[in-house]
Design an enzyme around this catalytic site. Structure first.
Site, PDB file in Angstrom:
ATOM      1  N   GLY B 290       0.835  -1.198   0.000  1.00  7.33           N
ATOM      2  CA  GLY B 290       0.000   0.000   0.000  1.00  7.33           C
ATOM      3  C   GLY B 290       0.870   1.249   0.000  1.00  7.33           C
ATOM      4  N   SER B 291       0.404   2.264   0.726  1.00  9.54           N
ATOM      5  CA  SER B 291       1.066   3.568   0.659  1.00  9.54           C
ATOM      6  C   SER B 291       2.502   3.570   1.139  1.00  9.54           C
ATOM      7  CB  SER B 291       0.289   4.584   1.495  1.00  9.54           C
ATOM      8  OG  SER B 291      -0.909   4.877   0.853  1.00  9.54           O
TER       9      SER B 291
END
Lengths: 368, 733
Positions: B290-291
């Site tokens: 993810g981020s």
């Protein structure tokens, strides 16, 4: 016939006593560990027994040394019958005692006794008697040779049934040597040789274990845990001895590694503990013993004495050669004791008894 | 004179000579055996006649970097039998049976085996051993052996691993350094007889064992304790499927702590299911970062010089890439922003844009150079490689999603190594767990130096990334990781779990935070990964960032890392100033505009009007969706007279919603639902925007999420995405 009685062959007696003493010591040393284990639990178990047998044997020896040998002639027929009978009796189930797969013993109260050892002496006495009666007959294959051959074969077969190949070979061998010494023709001897070789071959092929033992002698490392075990351990024991040996009582092979260490394979322990010097001296002593034995035969005043001495000393010589041959892996394994040295009552007593006869013959030596 | 004397004499001489010859031959044979063959035979005899008792070498201890014992060995008794010495096996078996808790018949069989050595019991406890000693049985003996002891019990068991009954390393460091730890067993050679009994005055030889080497780990027990404490808290709070914390010294690549949940006790590993101890999630677990992966995207952007900190970006709330709409986590978008703000906001649209600027070739160059797609080479068993779409198959869409940490899977150790490279100025170092190997007497055998894999970005590029990451913590999505008086750099991440068949699994998330501190002179990098937290909270900023904060804060204090005085939490963070409360979007459809606006502000929501008119005929997010307060709700307006009145409603876009969400949405619209299939919405009978009569029945087709392939993520309308917060392409801070 004139016979002059004098003292027995001193060298023969001395060598014999040396061998006997050494044997008792070596029985003690080689059985040391085995004797401490159950069921014996007694370090001196075999030593004591051997000592007692030696005393009995020496007593017998001194009696026979003073019992003029030609008087044995009158017992010759009886000895033959008794000997053959005993060989048959020992084979009767439940009468003969079985040890390690062989039915060789008869129980006499607390003692057990191997008839074959006695029969060996009986047959020698009878053969010497039979041959000396009409010495010319030995030139005749049928009336001079065949009866003795049949007798040798019969006793050998009976002994083989126990089974005891070693003793059978010695009994038959001693008789054959007596025939040879008595003057049998060479072609008869050759025929006997062929028959003997065939019989030996047959005996080996008949029983698979003999074949295995035979192969083990050729290549002991092939089956080191099985049949090669005896011979491999025997060789390792001898090899550990070197020139001077590990010292008396300090060998390691006696820790059950060498089987039959105080009986048939006692020479392996001698080689380990006393080294090449000790073992070589033992062989030299036997050579002297055999030489003096044959000398007694040669100097015997009559043919009965000569043949009797020949039979006795041939039996001893064969036994020594076969035993040491087996221990050094020079011959296939045959269970046979080293005379005067190995533990074993019957063997010791009858060997000493026969030496008594031999010494008696030496007393009548015609050359001084 | 005897007749034929001469003749007899001749023949007897022949026999005598033959006998003598035979005996002299035997003397020769004897000489050959004793002199020529003798040495061989003697050696063979020694070999056969000796009993060889192996003496276990003491296994080396394992220490932490400060010399504190992590693993040691203790003496225990084992019991064995020499069957040949047992006179009464039945009686012996009966006596042993209750003590050893074994069958009499089994023991009897063992005691009567034709061997010279049989184990009866290994590594018994003190009581059992004493009982056996007191039985005083013939042929049964005790032998002192050593057993591995892990004094810290459940601390770092995955890392340390454990050793088996023969002290052979089975997992973890015990396995990967087994050769060094185990040493060389010694031997006692004792003479025995042919049936295995001891003999008097035996020949003996003692070859002493060579003690195993000790290991000094890079692990710091204190930091490890912090990590374990925080992991315990995570378990209490979130009952996650998996949780990992790794702390690394970014300057050297040394692992300072490594912790996993679920965990086990190395002393009692047999009582734990294998899946817990046979893998170390910190090096094994593949997950979508993810981020947190945006750190790599940033570094690649600066490295390839396709972006500057001041570059303008515009985020309308979504971006279209190859027929696919990728949404920003912030509904309505971040609007105009510099790249610096893109980073602080963790703006998906901005990063997708950056990914597209980089392109396949550039982006893959940096992904590969940061070590993704290959093992880091940490010397622990069972490391995984992560999952990377092969470069030749990668499309622009892949690059776009990878830029925000999707359609790529990494292991925790890979990610923290890459982030450490940013922290230390651009050099990727091999993660290491062992500092020193020392021999039994404590002499250094081998020391480990930092191992440079490669330089990935320049000092300057790395420091740019560091500053942006510092902003993330100071004023962006990573606020919860802020530590007073320390400059912290880091990034949050929330990703969906990729299901077994490649699709995302609704409701299952991986929350993570990775960062380092102090950001100007990093002493430690730390990664926190919580897979599938339970209880509704799953954002990396909420689940993982506070954990990072706790571990890093305590560790920095413990390490006496220099403080930056007066560095207080910024009073006015960039966004998220107000406490964020989840609210349910009210249904304002068919309400007059004024009333609708009132209802929205009553719920703490803002609005944006779209179109002309005084009646609301559509709203985004949909009614009933859970969003944070302050979120803009787009209201589609329509003149009253054109509206078909209270009798009809506008069909919303249902694609990608779950069954429950659809049901609630349609119930609010007074529509009846006709279900077809299971899973998430694949298509709907009435197209979005179409007017349907209230009370009518709408047929909706569902399909299992797994059947939607990795490449074809379910697209959701902006309305739906915020309502579940977990859309595949929607990233939450």
């Amino acid at each position: 016939m004139t016979r002059t009685k004098s003292s027995p062959d001193f060298i023969l007696l001395l060598v014999l006593l040396i061998l006997l003493s050494l044997g008792i010591i070596m029985v003690f040393s080689s059985s040391l560990w085995y004797a401490t284990l159950p069921p014996f639990n007694d370090t001196f178990y075999f030593f004591r027994k051997q000592l007692i047998w030696a005393l009995i044997g020496l007593a017998g020896m001194f009696v026979l040394m003073n019992y003029d040998y030609w008087r044995l002639k009158r017992w010759a027929n009886l000895m033959l019958v008794a000997g053959i009978a005993l060989l048959v009796v020992v084979l009767i189930p439940h009468v003969g005692v079985v040890r390690q797969g062989a039915q060789r013993w008869l129980n006499l109260g607390p003692l057990s006794f191997q008839p074959a050892e006695f029969v060996k002496l009986c047959l020698v006495v009878f053969t010497a008697y039979g041959l000396s009666r009409q010495l010319e007959r030995v030139k005749n294959s049928f009336i001079g040779i065949l009866p003795f051959l049949l007798l040798a074969a019969l006793s050998a077969v009976l002994i083989l049934l126990e089974p005891d190949l070693g003793t059978a070979v010695i009994v038959a061998g001693a008789i054959v040597i007596m025939l040879f010494a008595a003057g049998a023709r060479m072609r008869d001897m050759a025929g006997i040789g062929l028959i003997g070789a065939a019989a030996l071959g047959g005996a080996i092929w008949k029983e698979p274990y003999r074949l295995k033992r035979f192969l083990a002698f050729l290549d002991p490392e092939k089956d080191p845990q099985g049949t090669g075990w005896h011979i491999l351990n025997s060789l390792m024991s001898l090899g550990s001895g070197g020139l001077l040996g590990t010292g008396l009582g300090r060998g390691h092979a006696k820790y059950l590694w060498v089987p039959e260490r105080h009986t048939d394979f006692i020479f392996a322990i001698i080689g380990e503990e006393l080294g090449f010097i000790g073992a070589g001296i033992v062989i030299l002593l036997f050579i002297i013993l055999i030489w003096r034995g044959f000398r007694a035969a040669v100097t015997a005043p009559d043919s009965f004495g000569a043949l009797l001495a020949t039979g006795i000393i041939s039996g001893i010589a064969l036994q020594v050669i076969i035993n040491i041959g087996v221990v050094t892996s020079s011959l296939p394994i045959t269970g046979i004791t080293l005379p005067f040295i190995s533990f074993g009552g019957s063997s010791l007593v009858f060997s000493l008894a026969s030496m008594g006869i031999l010494l008696n013959i030496s007393r009548f030596s015609v050359y001084k | 004179m005897a007749p034929n004397t001469v003749f007899v004499r001749k023949r007897l001489t022949v026999v005598l000579l033959l006998s003598g010859f035979a005996l002299f031959c035997l003397i020769g044979r004897l000489a050959w055996i004793q002199f020529v063959w003798g040495k061989d035979l003697e050696n063979k005899a020694l070999e056969v006649r000796m009993r060889d008792i192996p003496v276990e070498a003491k296994r080396g201890n394992i220490y932490d970097r400060n010399g504190r014992v992590l693993v040691s060995s203790v003496s225990v008794d084992s019991v064995y039998a020499i069957p040949s010495l047992i006179r009464e096996p039945q009686k012996t078996a009966e006596k042993l049976s209750p003590v050893l808790k074994e069958d009499v018949s089994f023991l009897y069989r063992v005691l009567t085996r034709p061997s010279c050595f049989e184990w009866l019991g290994r590594k018994l406890d003190l009581k059992t051993a004493q009982k056996i000693k007191s039985l005083n049985l013939n042929g049964v003996f005790l032998l002192e052996e050593s057993k591995r002891f892990y004094p810290l019990q459940t601390i770092a068991p995955h890392l340390l691993g454990f050793a088996g009954i023969d002290n052979q390393g089975l997992t973890g460091i015990e396995k990967s350094y087994d050769d060094q730890l185990k040493g060389t067993p010694g031997r006692i050679i004792v003479e025995q007889d042919a049936v295995g009994q001891d003999v008097p005055e035996p020949l003996r030889k003692y070859l002493p064992p060579k003690q195993g080497s000790s290991l000094v780990l890079t692990i710091d027990e204190t930091i490890q304790q912090f990590v374990e404490r925080e992991l315990d808290k995570i378990v209490l709070k979130y009952q996650p499927k998996l949780a990992v914390i790794v702390v690394m010294d970014p300057g050297t690549g040394e692992i300072l702590a490594i912790g996993n949940r679920p965990t086990f006790n190395s002393n009692k590993w047999e009582n734990t299911p294998a899946y817990i101890w046979d893998r170390n999630p910190a090096i094994w677990y593949n997950y979508e970062p993810g981020s947190t992966f945006k750190i790599v995207t940033m570094a690649a952007g600066f490295g390839a010089e396709v972006v500057k900190r001041t570059d303008p970006f515009f985020c309308p709330g979504y971006v279209r890439v190859a027929d696919r709409i990728i949404n920003c986590w912030l509904d309505g978008g971040h609007g105009s922003q510099t790249f610096e703000e893109v980073a602080a906001n963790s703006c998906n649209v901005g990063f997708v844009e950056l990914g597209l600027r980089l392109g396949v070739k550039n982006f893959y160059k940096y992904i590969n150079e940061f070590g993704f797609g290959e093992r880091t080479g940490i010397n622990l068993p069972g490391e995984e490689t992560g999952l990377l779409i092969p470069e030749k198959d990668a499309t622009n869409l892949n690059v776009a999603t990878m830029a925000i940490g999707q359609s790529i899977a990494v292991t925790p150790i890979q990610l923290i190594s890459a982030v450490s490279a940013i922290a230390n100025g651009g050099t990727l170092l091999r993660p290491q767990v062992v500092r020193e190997i020392r021999d039994g007497s404590g002499n250094l055998i081998k020391g480990f130096k930092p191992e440079v894999i490669r330089r990935v970005v320049t000092e300057k590029e790395a420091s740019q990334v560091r500053e942006l990451l510092e902003n993330v913590v100071a004023k962006g999505t990573g606020k919860n990781a802020f530590i007073e008086n320390y400059r912290v750099a880091g990034k949050t991440g929330t990703a969906q779990v990729v299901g077994e068949n490649g699709g995302y699994v609704s409701g299952r998330y991986v929350s993570s935070f990775v960062g380092f501190a102090p950001s100007d002179q990093p002493r430690l990098a730390c990664l926190v990964m919580v897979a599938e937290p339970q209880g509704g909270i799953y954002y990396g900023s909420q689940v993982a960032a506070p954990v990072f904060q706790a571990v890093a804060r305590d560790s920095l204090h413990y390490l006496r890392a220099p403080e930056t005085p007066n560095l207080k939490k910024p009073p006015n963070p960039f966004i998220y100033e107000e406490p964020r409360i989840k609210v349910k979007v009210p249904n304002v459809i068919n309400y007059p505009v004024n009333e609708g606006i009132k209802m929205l502000s009553g719920s703490g929501l803002t609005y944006q009007l779209n179109g002309q008119g005084n009646v609301i005929y559509g709203q985004t997010p949909a009614p009933g969706a859970e969003v944070y307060n302050g979120v803009k709700v787009v209201l589609n307006l329509k003149p009253l007279e054109e509206s078909s009145g209270a009798g009809s409603v506008t069909m919303p876009n249902l694609k990608g919603l779950t069954m429950g969400e659809v049901a609630e949405l349609l119930r609010n619209l007074d529509l009846n639902l006709e279900l077809n299939g299971t899973g998430i919405v694949e298509s709907q009978e009435q197209p979005p925007g179409k007017k349907v009569k209230r009370g009518s029945t709408v047929r909706v087709n569902f399909t299992p999420p797994g059947l939607i392939t990795f490449e074809e993520q379910p697209e959701k309308a902006p309305a739906a995405s915020e309502s579940i917060g977990g859309n595949a392409f929607v990233e939450r801070p």
